[in-house]
Design an enzyme around this catalytic site. Structure first.
Site, PDB file in Angstrom:
ATOM      1  N   GLY A   1       0.796  -1.227   0.000  1.00 15.63           N
ATOM      2  CA  GLY A   1       0.000   0.000   0.000  1.00 15.63           C
ATOM      3  C   GLY A   1       0.829   1.278   0.000  1.00 15.63           C
TER       4      GLY A   1
ATOM      5  NE  ARG B   1      -0.332  -6.625  10.830  1.00 11.66           N
ATOM      6  CZ  ARG B   1      -1.591  -6.478  11.153  1.00 11.66           C
ATOM      7  NH1 ARG B   1      -1.945  -6.487  12.422  1.00 11.66           N
ATOM      8  NH2 ARG B   1      -2.520  -6.324  10.231  1.00 11.66           N
TER       9      ARG B   1
ATOM     10  CB  VAL C   1       2.503  -0.003  15.536  1.00 10.26           C
ATOM     11  CG1 VAL C   1       3.414   0.234  14.350  1.00 10.26           C
ATOM     12  CG2 VAL C   1       1.068  -0.223  15.079  1.00 10.26           C
TER      13      VAL C   1
ATOM     14  CB  SER D   1      -8.157   9.248   7.473  1.00 11.57           C
ATOM     15  OG  SER D   1      -9.349   9.300   6.705  1.00 11.57           O
TER      16      SER D   1
ATOM     17  CE1 TYR E   1      -8.481   4.245   9.081  1.00  6.35           C
ATOM     18  CE2 TYR E   1      -9.965   5.940   8.276  1.00  6.35           C
ATOM     19  CZ  TYR E   1      -8.757   5.275   8.208  1.00  6.35           C
ATOM     20  OH  TYR E   1      -7.816   5.653   7.258  1.00  6.35           O
TER      21      TYR E   1
ATOM     22  CB  THR F   1      -4.532   0.456  -0.084  1.00  8.03           C
ATOM     23  OG1 THR F   1      -5.505   0.996   0.815  1.00  8.03           O
ATOM     24  CG2 THR F   1      -3.624   1.566  -0.577  1.00  8.03           C
TER      25      THR F   1
HETATM   26  P1  NAP Z   1      -3.003  -1.081   3.567  1.00 11.49           P
HETATM   27  O1  NAP Z   1      -2.485  -1.343   2.190  1.00 11.49           O
HETATM   28  O2  NAP Z   1      -4.047  -1.984   4.121  1.00 11.49           O
HETATM   29  O3  NAP Z   1      -1.738  -1.006   4.539  1.00 11.49           O
HETATM   30  C1  NAP Z   1      -1.853  -0.960   5.930  1.00 11.49           C
HETATM   31  C2  NAP Z   1      -0.511  -1.364   6.492  1.00 11.49           C
HETATM   32  O4  NAP Z   1      -0.555  -1.248   7.928  1.00 11.49           O
HETATM   33  C3  NAP Z   1      -0.163  -2.842   6.181  1.00 11.49           C
HETATM   34  O5  NAP Z   1       1.203  -2.931   5.895  1.00 11.49           O
HETATM   35  C4  NAP Z   1      -0.497  -3.534   7.485  1.00 11.49           C
HETATM   36  O6  NAP Z   1       0.219  -4.731   7.697  1.00 11.49           O
HETATM   37  C5  NAP Z   1      -0.038  -2.450   8.460  1.00 11.49           C
HETATM   38  N1  NAP Z   1      -0.462  -2.705   9.825  1.00 11.49           N
HETATM   39  C6  NAP Z   1      -1.706  -2.880  10.311  1.00 11.49           C
HETATM   40  N2  NAP Z   1      -1.650  -3.142  11.629  1.00 11.49           N
HETATM   41  C7  NAP Z   1      -0.333  -3.121  11.977  1.00 11.49           C
HETATM   42  C8  NAP Z   1       0.369  -3.304  13.187  1.00 11.49           C
HETATM   43  N3  NAP Z   1      -0.263  -3.584  14.334  1.00 11.49           N
HETATM   44  N4  NAP Z   1       1.717  -3.187  13.185  1.00 11.49           N
HETATM   45  C9  NAP Z   1       2.376  -2.904  12.036  1.00 11.49           C
HETATM   46  N5  NAP Z   1       1.764  -2.744  10.848  1.00 11.49           N
HETATM   47  C10 NAP Z   1       0.435  -2.849  10.827  1.00 11.49           C
HETATM   48  O7  NAP Z   1      -3.635   0.379   3.678  1.00 11.49           O
HETATM   49  P2  NAP Z   1      -3.140   1.815   3.219  1.00 11.49           P
HETATM   50  O8  NAP Z   1      -4.291   2.441   2.577  1.00 11.49           O
HETATM   51  O9  NAP Z   1      -1.840   1.749   2.522  1.00 11.49           O
HETATM   52  O10 NAP Z   1      -2.976   2.516   4.647  1.00 11.49           O
HETATM   53  C11 NAP Z   1      -1.812   3.217   5.050  1.00 11.49           C
HETATM   54  C12 NAP Z   1      -2.225   4.385   5.923  1.00 11.49           C
HETATM   55  O11 NAP Z   1      -2.968   5.325   5.126  1.00 11.49           O
HETATM   56  C13 NAP Z   1      -3.148   4.006   7.077  1.00 11.49           C
HETATM   57  O12 NAP Z   1      -2.772   4.720   8.233  1.00 11.49           O
HETATM   58  C14 NAP Z   1      -4.518   4.479   6.598  1.00 11.49           C
HETATM   59  O13 NAP Z   1      -5.396   4.765   7.665  1.00 11.49           O
HETATM   60  C15 NAP Z   1      -4.131   5.712   5.822  1.00 11.49           C
HETATM   61  N6  NAP Z   1      -5.143   6.175   4.872  1.00 11.49           N
HETATM   62  C16 NAP Z   1      -5.484   5.422   3.798  1.00 11.49           C
HETATM   63  C17 NAP Z   1      -6.447   5.904   2.910  1.00 11.49           C
HETATM   64  C18 NAP Z   1      -6.864   5.119   1.702  1.00 11.49           C
HETATM   65  O14 NAP Z   1      -7.736   5.603   0.958  1.00 11.49           O
HETATM   66  N7  NAP Z   1      -6.294   3.950   1.442  1.00 11.49           N
HETATM   67  C19 NAP Z   1      -7.058   7.141   3.138  1.00 11.49           C
HETATM   68  C20 NAP Z   1      -6.685   7.884   4.260  1.00 11.49           C
HETATM   69  C21 NAP Z   1      -5.716   7.383   5.108  1.00 11.49           C
HETATM   70  P3  NAP Z   1      -0.382  -6.179   7.255  1.00 11.49           P
HETATM   71  O15 NAP Z   1      -0.152  -6.296   5.783  1.00 11.49           O
HETATM   72  O16 NAP Z   1       0.426  -7.138   8.072  1.00 11.49           O
HETATM   73  O17 NAP Z   1      -1.838  -6.175   7.604  1.00 11.49           O
END
Ligand code: NAP
Length: 309
Positions: free
Chosen positions: A25, A46, A73, A177, A233, A266
């Site tokens: 992601g 993780r 984390v 977010s 969230y 993602t």
């Molecule tokens: P993603 O592809 O689902 O990635 C999330 C990442 O966080 C994965 O690598 C996941 O690991 C990791 N994670 C979850 N719990 C964890 C823990 N306890 N310790 C370490 N790593 C952990 O989602 P993403 O969209 O790239 O999200 C990245 C950030 O962007 C997040 O903070 C999300 O809230 C923020 N965000 C995303 C969007 C969007 O539209 N996608 C919008 C606003 C904000 P695993 O693979 O092991 O699960």
């Protein structure tokens, strides 16, 4: 491409970054961009297998200054182990990107299309009845979501702050977010306390989160004006914004900011949204590379600083 680690080369002239949740992601793409900017990247995840595979992918692109270190984390011992690793090998840290996150929901994938409109999930309270058919959120999930998104960010930051203070250009980027913006809340006391940065403290944020969880447990979300869709969230990301604003004031020698990366395809968004992960990494990287006289304690909506929190 064969990569030889530079871990033991004089690191004083290198910038070193830690990215959390970086196996896929936005986090993965953030590592790619940082490494392309000649920054040594500690890609954390993780799951060791997924993290190692992500590093190999970057090394295959010729980005050799990327190393893996495990990090959950939610786990204080795992955070302490990362801090020791950074201290031993690099003696300082220049950039911390708190990216790891979870959405705190269980979704019925077959029914998901019923809450997608214009390619985007309609997880707004106006649509709560439809969302409830598709996505469920239990008290236990809410607890875990706060643990990862808010307490994970806070604990990793606290553990790495001493090393960030040794950098000449320390940067912390908390990936939040737009769902954390107070427009999604109807709880006036919550909004007033979260906006009053002069009087808000980390302890107060903790109390507010406990209040939210108690209301969740007692089925009082609606009565007390909390969000009704992806509630934990939204609360966790509001807490990240408030925490960033407090920390920016408290540590004037480091730039500490938060960023909404955009709506990105993602796993977290079930691959909906208009932006690619590469596009989603642009704003976190831009904020990580702010000049020394750049802002701190601020919220960025994608590439623009915003006061819409
Ligand atoms: P993603 O592809 O689902 O990635 C999330 C990442 O966080 C994965 O690598 C996941 O690991 C990791 N994670 C979850 N719990 C964890 C823990 N306890 N310790 C370490 N790593 C952990 O989602 P993403 O969209 O790239 O999200 C990245 C950030 O962007 C997040 O903070 C999300 O809230 C923020 N965000 C995303 C969007 C969007 O539209 N996608 C919008 C606003 C904000 P695993 O693979 O092991 O699960």
């Amino acid at each position: 491409m064969l990569c030889v680690s530079n871990m033991f080369v004089c690191t004083a002239i290198f910038r070193v970054a830690v990215v959390t949740g970086a196996n896929k992601g936005i986090g993965f793409e953030t590592c790619r961009k940082l490494a392309s900017n000649k920054i040594t990247v500690i890609l954390t995840a993780r799951n060791e297998k997924n993290g190692t595979a992500a590093v190999k992918k970057l090394q295959a692109l010729g980005l050799c200054d990327v190393v893996f270190h495990p990090l959950d984390v939610k786990d204080p011992a795992s955070i302490a182990s990362l801090a020791k690793f950074v201290e031993f090998n690099y003696k300082k840290l220049d950039i911390l990107i708190n990216n790891a996150g979870e959405n705190g929901n269980a979704v019925n994938l077959e029914a998901l299309p019923s809450i997608i409109d214009g390619g985007m999930l309609q997880v707004f309270d106006e649509n709560v009845d439809n969302v409830k058919e598709v996505s469920s959120e239990t008290y236990e999930m809410a607890v875990e979501c706060l643990k990862t998104n808010y307490y994970g960010t806070k604990r990793v930051t606290e553990a790495l702050l001493p090393l960030l203070q040794l950098s000449k250009s320390g940067r912390v980027v908390n990936v939040t977010s737009f769902f954390g913006q107070l427009q999604f809340f109807y709880n006036e006391k919550f909004k007033a306390e979260m906006s009053d940065i002069e009087n808000l403290s980390v302890e107060k944020i903790d109390e507010i989160l406990q209040w939210f969880l108690k209301d969740f447990e007692d089925d009082k979300l609606k009565a007390n004006g909390w969000p009704l869709t992806v509630a934990a969230y939204k609360v966790s990301k509001a807490a990240v914004i408030a925490y960033t604003r407090i920390m920016g004031k408290k540590y004037p020698n480091i730039l500490i900011n938060c960023v909404h990366p955009g709506y990105v395809q993602t796993d977290m968004s079930y691959k909906t949204g208009p932006m690619t992960p590469e596009e989603g990494a642009r704003a976190p990287v831009m904020v990580a590379m702010l000049p020394d006289d750049g802002p701190s304690g601020r919220y960025f909506y994608e590439m623009q600083e915003s006061t819409a929190y």
